[in-house]
Write an enzyme that holds these catalytic residues in place. Structure first.
Site, PDB file in Angstrom:
ATOM      1  CE  LYS A 199      -7.965   7.298 -12.051  1.00 40.04           C
ATOM      2  NZ  LYS A 199      -8.143   7.477 -10.604  1.00 40.04           N
ATOM      3  CD  GLU A 273      -0.167   0.813   1.288  1.00 46.34           C
ATOM      4  OE1 GLU A 273      -1.072   0.032   1.679  1.00 46.34           O
ATOM      5  OE2 GLU A 273      -0.177   2.017   1.497  1.00 46.34           O
ATOM      6  CB  CYS A 307      -4.394   1.071   3.808  1.00 47.94           C
ATOM      7  SG  CYS A 307      -2.917   2.074   3.764  1.00 47.94           S
ATOM      8  CD  GLU A 404      -8.877  -1.508   3.927  1.00 49.77           C
ATOM      9  OE1 GLU A 404      -8.978  -1.820   2.731  1.00 49.77           O
ATOM     10  OE2 GLU A 404      -7.866  -0.959   4.407  1.00 49.77           O
TER      11      GLU A 404
END
Lengths: 494, 265
Positions: A199, A273, A307, A404
C-alpha cells in the site's frame, strides 16, 4: 550539497547586492500523467470495487494531478488472494536464479526510466528534483540490483539454516521516499521468494503506479506484486487480513504501536521502521564547515521529512557561537521553491496536513520559550511551504526536542562533556539514528558504543546504501532493511 | 544422636541479593515454600537489571565469556542440588554444557552476526550486534532447569541484563541456579529471578516502559494480552522453544548498529 559558501575574494570585486536568479526547471513532459490510476492486482490495472477515487494533489501547486483508486476491504482481499495465488502457483516454485533475473530486469528498467520517475516523484511529493534524481531513484534501482543477487544465494546468508519464504508479505510505506521505500520493501521480499501486497502512501501513489508498469515491462508473473492505493482505512484492511504472513510497516511510531497491538496473538511476522529524533553531535574539534553542511543535509534534506533526520543539534558549548553563525549564514543561502527547479534545495511540504502539524509544533516551540530563527525567504504563492527553521535556547523537555516534527525544523541544544552529549542524545524514546562530528577517531568510536541508535553517521549524515542495514532501537521500531540482515524479516529459517 | 538438617529458605534473587518478596507472601511448589514475588519485586528487579546492564555490556566479550564459563563451573559444583530440583543428572549435564556452549559465543557473535558493508561510495561502513538492554524472560514451565538455561543463556551472552520469571510449577531449580549465578562473578543484577505467579507478574513486565524485550517462550498460549502490552514501548517479542540452542537464539536478543565514516585524506 551542491551549493557552496560564497567566499570573500582577496581582490575587492564589487559584491553584487542582488543576484539575478535564473530558474533551471526540469522538463515536466517526461511524465505522461493518466487521469485515473486504478489498483494493480493480479497483473492487471483494475477498478476499485468501492467505486471510490480520490484526488492526488501536487503540494507545490495545489493542483489536482490525477485521481487514484481508494481500495476497500474487498479490493484488499482481492489483492491478497492474487498474491497467494501467485505464491502457490509459480513464484515460490520458481528457481531462485530465475527469480533473481526478474529483479535484475526491474533494476534495469528503473534505471532506464529514472528521469521520468524522478520528475514524477517531485511532482507528486514535492521533493527537490536534485534529490529524487540523485538519491531516491538511483538508490531504488540499486536496491533491486543488490537483492536480485541474493535470491539464489540465501543459503550462504544463514549458515546451518534452511531459508524458506514466508508467503504473502503485506507492506505499508510512507510518503517521504515513495519509490525508495517501495524498493526497500519489495526487493528483499521478492528475492526471498515471497509475493507482495503493497500500500503506497495516500499522498504519493504516482511512482508506485509507474512501478506497476515497470512490473509489466519486466514481465513479472501476475500477482507477484500487487498495489492497493488508499488511505488509512485501506492500510487497516491490509493489517487485519487473515491471509497475510508478514507485515512490514514504515511510518509513525503511533501507528506502529497500533499495528503491533492489532497483530498480537496472530501468526504474522512483523517489522516496524518508525519515527526518530536523532541527535547530531558536534564536538569542538570538528571541521566546522563540513559539519555545517552535514547539519543542513541532516535536517533540511527532503524538507526534513526523514525519519532519521538530525533534528536535534547538540553543539559543544565552546564552539556554539561560531557554529551557529555559520549555520545561520548557510540557512540563508538555501533556495526554497519549485521542486522541479534543479537549483532548489528545499521543496514543498508534502501535504496540507503535514504543514499544519509542523506549524503547530513550531508554535509550541515559541510558546515554550525557544528562540526562533528563519532566514528571509520568498515563498511561492501557491503550494505548501515552510521556511527552514532553527530553534535555539531549547530545553530537553520542550516538545520540539522530544517529538518528531518531520519538517525543516532544527532544535539546537548544547553540551560540555562527551558524557553529557550521550545522556542528551539518548534522552528520547526513539533510537533510529545519530550523528557525530569530531576529528578524533577514538572519540567517534567511544560515542558510537554509547549512542542507542541503529545507524550512526560519523563526520557525515543521511547516507544510505542497499548493502547497509538500516533500522531502529527502542521506539524507532525493529528489524533491519538493507544488507544481508535485511533478508531475515522475509524468511522462515528452519 | 541424629542431626537435624539446616534447610534452605527459597527466596528471590534480585540485584545479586536473595530477598524475600516485599509482599511477605510465599506459595507452595514442589513441597517447598517459595517466595511469591509481587509487582513491586518485579519493579525492583527491572531497576537492578537496568543498573547492571552497562556494567555487564561494558565488559569485554572475552570477559563475559569467562564469567559465563565460571557460571558453568559453579553449576557443576552444585550439580547434586540442581539434580534434585529437576529431572536428574541428564538435564543438569545438558544445561551445564549449554552454558559452556553459549559462553564460547560471547567473543564470536560480532564476527558471525555483524558485517562490513561495501557501500557505493567513499565510506567505511560496518554493522555490529549490540545488546538491547533489559530483557524479561518467562521461563518455560518445563524442563525446570533446561528450559530456564535455554532462554537465559542466549539472552545474556550478548550483554543484556535479564529479569526472569521462573517456572510456576517448578521454581526450585531457578533458585538453585541463582546460587550458581551469585558465585559466578556475573555482575549483581545481570540476572534477576522472580518466583511467583506468572499471571500476576508477566503483565507488569510486558507493559514496563524500561524493559526492552520480552521472551514469551514460557507463556503457554494466551499471550495476546502480553503482546498488546509490549506494544506500549515497542518491545521486541521473542518466541522460541524450551530446547533451542543456536547463535540465532542470541541474535533474537540483539540490536544491530550500522556505522558510517567517510574515507579520505
Amino acid at each position: 550539497m551542491a551549493q557552496v559558501e560564497k567566499r570573500e575574494s582577496s581582490a575587492p570585486a564589487p559584491a553584487p547586492l542582488e543576484w539575478e536568479y535564473a530558474p533551471a526547471p526540469e522538463a515536466r513532459d517526461v511524465v505522461q500523467l493518466e487521469e485515473r490510476y486504478g489498483l494493480f492486482v493480479g497483473g492487471e490495472i483494475v477498478q476499485p470495487q468501492t467505486g471510490e477515487w480520490f484526488a492526488s494533489i501536487s503540494p507545490s501547486t495545489e493542483e489536482t494531478l490525477f485521481e487514484v483508486a481508494l481500495a476497500g476491504e474487498a479490493d484488499v482481499d482481492g489483492a491478497v488472494g492474487a498474491a497467494r495465488d501467485a505464491y502457490e502457483n509459480g513464484w515460490s516454485g520458481l528457481a531462485p536464479s530465475e527469480r533473481a533475473k526478474y529483479l535484475f530486469r526491474i533494476a534495469r528498467i528503473l534505471q532506464e526510466r529514472s528521469r521520468e520517475l524522478a520528475v514524477a516523484e517531485s511532482l507528486d511529493g514535492g521533493k527537490p528534483i536534485r534529490e529524487s534524481r540523485d538519491v531516491d531513484i538511483p538508490l531504488a534501482a540499486a536496491h533491486f540490483f543488490y537483492y536480485a543477487g541474493w535470491a539464489d544465494k540465501l543459503e550462504y546468508a544463514f549458515p546451518n539454516r534452511t531459508p524458506e519464504p514466508l508467503g504473502v508479505a503485506a507492506q505499508i510505506i510512507p510518503w517521504n521516499f515513495p519509490l525508495l521505500m517501495l524498493a526497500w520493501k519489495i526487493a528483499p521480499a521478492l528475492a526471498c521468494g515471497n509475493t507482495v501486497v503493497l500500500k503506497p502512501a495516500e499522498t504519493t501513489p504516482l511512482t508506485a503506479m509507474i512501478f506497476a508498469d515497470v512490473c509489466r515491462q519486466a514481465e513479472l508473473p501476475p500477482g507477484v506484486v500487487n498495489l492497493v492505493t488508499g488511505d488509512g482505512t485501506t492500510g487497516a484492511h491490509l493489517v487485519r487480513h487473515d491471509g497475510i504472513d508478514k507485515l512490514a510497516f514504515t511510518g509513525s511510531t503511533e501507528v506502529g504501536k497500533l499495528i503491533m497491538r492489532e497483530l498480537a496473538g496472530r501468526d504474522v511476522r512483523l517489522t516496524l521502521e518508525l519515527g526518530g529524533k536523532a541527535a547530531n553531535i558536534v564536538f569542538d574539534d570538528a571541521a566546522l564547515d563540513q559539519a555545517v553542511e552535514g547539519i543542513v543535509n541532516g535536517i533540511y534534506f527532503n524538507q526534513g521529512h526523514v525519519c532519521c533526520a538530525g533534528s536535534r543539534l547538540l553543539v559543544q558549548e565552546s564552539i556554539y557561537e561560531p557554529l551557529l553563525e555559520k549555520l545561520k549564514r548557510r540557512l540563508s543561502t538555501l533556495r526554497v521553491g519549485d521542486p522541479l527547479d534543479k537549483n532548489t534545495d528545499v521543496g514543498a511540504i508534502n501535504s496540507k496536513a503535514q504543514l499544519e502539524k509542523i506549524r503547530e509544533l513550531v508554535a509550541s516551540g515559541e510558546d515554550e520559550g525557544a528562540e526562533i530563527f528563519q532566514p528571509e525567504c520568498e515563498l511561492p504563492e501557491r503550494g505548501y511551504w515552510f521556511v527552514p527553521t532553527l530553534f535555539t535556547n531549547v530545553a530537553q523537555s520542550y516538545r520540539i526536542a522530544q517529538e518528531e516534527i518531520f519538517g525543516p525544523v532544527l532544535s539546537v541544544l548544547t553540551f560540555r562533556t562527551p558524557e553529557e552529549a550521550i545522556e542528551k542524545a539518548n534522552n528520547t524514546p526513539y533510537g533510529l539514528s545519530a550523528g557525530v562530528w569530531t576529528e578524533k577517531g577514538s572519540r567517534i568510536l567511544w560515542m558510537v558504543e554509547r549512542l542507542r541508535a541503529g545507524v550512526v553517521w560519523a563526520n557525515t549524515f543521511n547516507r544510505f546504501d542497499p548493502t547497509s542495514p538500516f533500522g531502529g532501537y527502542r521506539e524507532s521500531g525493529f528489524g533491519r532493511e538493507g544488507g544481508r540482515h535485511g533478508l531475515e524479516p522475509y524468511l522462515r529459517l528452519e | 544422636m541424629t542431626r537435624v538438617s539446616v534447610r534452605k529458605t527459597y527466596k528471590l534473587y534480585i540485584g545479586g541479593a536473595f530477598p524475600r518478596s516485599e509482599s511477605g507472601r510465599t506459595f507452595e511448589a514442589e513441597s517447598q515454600n517459595v517466595a511469591r514475588a509481587s509487582r513491586k519485586d518485579a519493579r525492583d528487579a527491572v531497576r537492578a537489571a537496568r543498573a547492571a546492564f552497562p556494567v555487564w555490556a561494558g565488559m569485554t566479550a572475552y570477559n563475559r565469556g569467562q564469567i559465563l564459563y565460571r557460571l558453568a563451573e559453579m553449576m557443576e559444583a552444585r550439580s547434586s542440588d540442581l539434580e534434585r530440583a529437576c529431572s536428574g543428572r541428564g538435564e543438569v549435564e545438558a544445561a551445564i554444557d549449554r552454558v559452556v556452549w553459549y559462553a564460547g559465543w560471547a567473543d564470536k557473535l560480532a564476527q558471525v552476526l555483524g558485517s562490513s558493508n561495501p557501500v557505493a561510495g567513499p565510506y567505511f561502513d560496518f554493522t555490529v550486534p549490540e545488546p538491547m538492554g533489559v530483557v524479561a524472560v518467562l521461563a518455560p514451565g518445563e524442563p525446570p532447569l533446561g528450559g530456564l538455561i535455554s532462554r537465559v543463556a542466549p539472552a545474556i551472552v550478548g550483554g543484556n541484563a535479564a529479569v526472569v520469571v521462573a517456572s510456576e510449577t517448578h521454581p526450585v531449580a531457578a533458585i538453585e541456579f541463582a546460587e550458581a549465578l551469585a558465585t559466578s562473578d556475573l555482575p549483581a543484577g545481570t540476572v534477576n529471578i522472580l518466583t511467583g505467579f506468572r499471571d500476576e507478574l508477566a503483565p507488569w513486565l510486558a507493559g514496563h516502559m524500561d524493559v526492552n524485550a520480552i521472551d514469551l517462550t514460557g507463556a503457554d498460549g494466551g499471550s495476546t494480552e502480553l503482546e498488546q502490552l509490549a506494544a506500549e514501548n515497542v518491545k521486541r517479542v521473542v518466541r522460541s522453544s524450551a530446547d533451542a540452542q543456536s547463535p540465532w537464539e542470541i541474535s533474537a536478543f540483539l540490536e544491530l548498529k550500522t556505522v558510517w565514516h567517510p574515507i579520505g585524506l
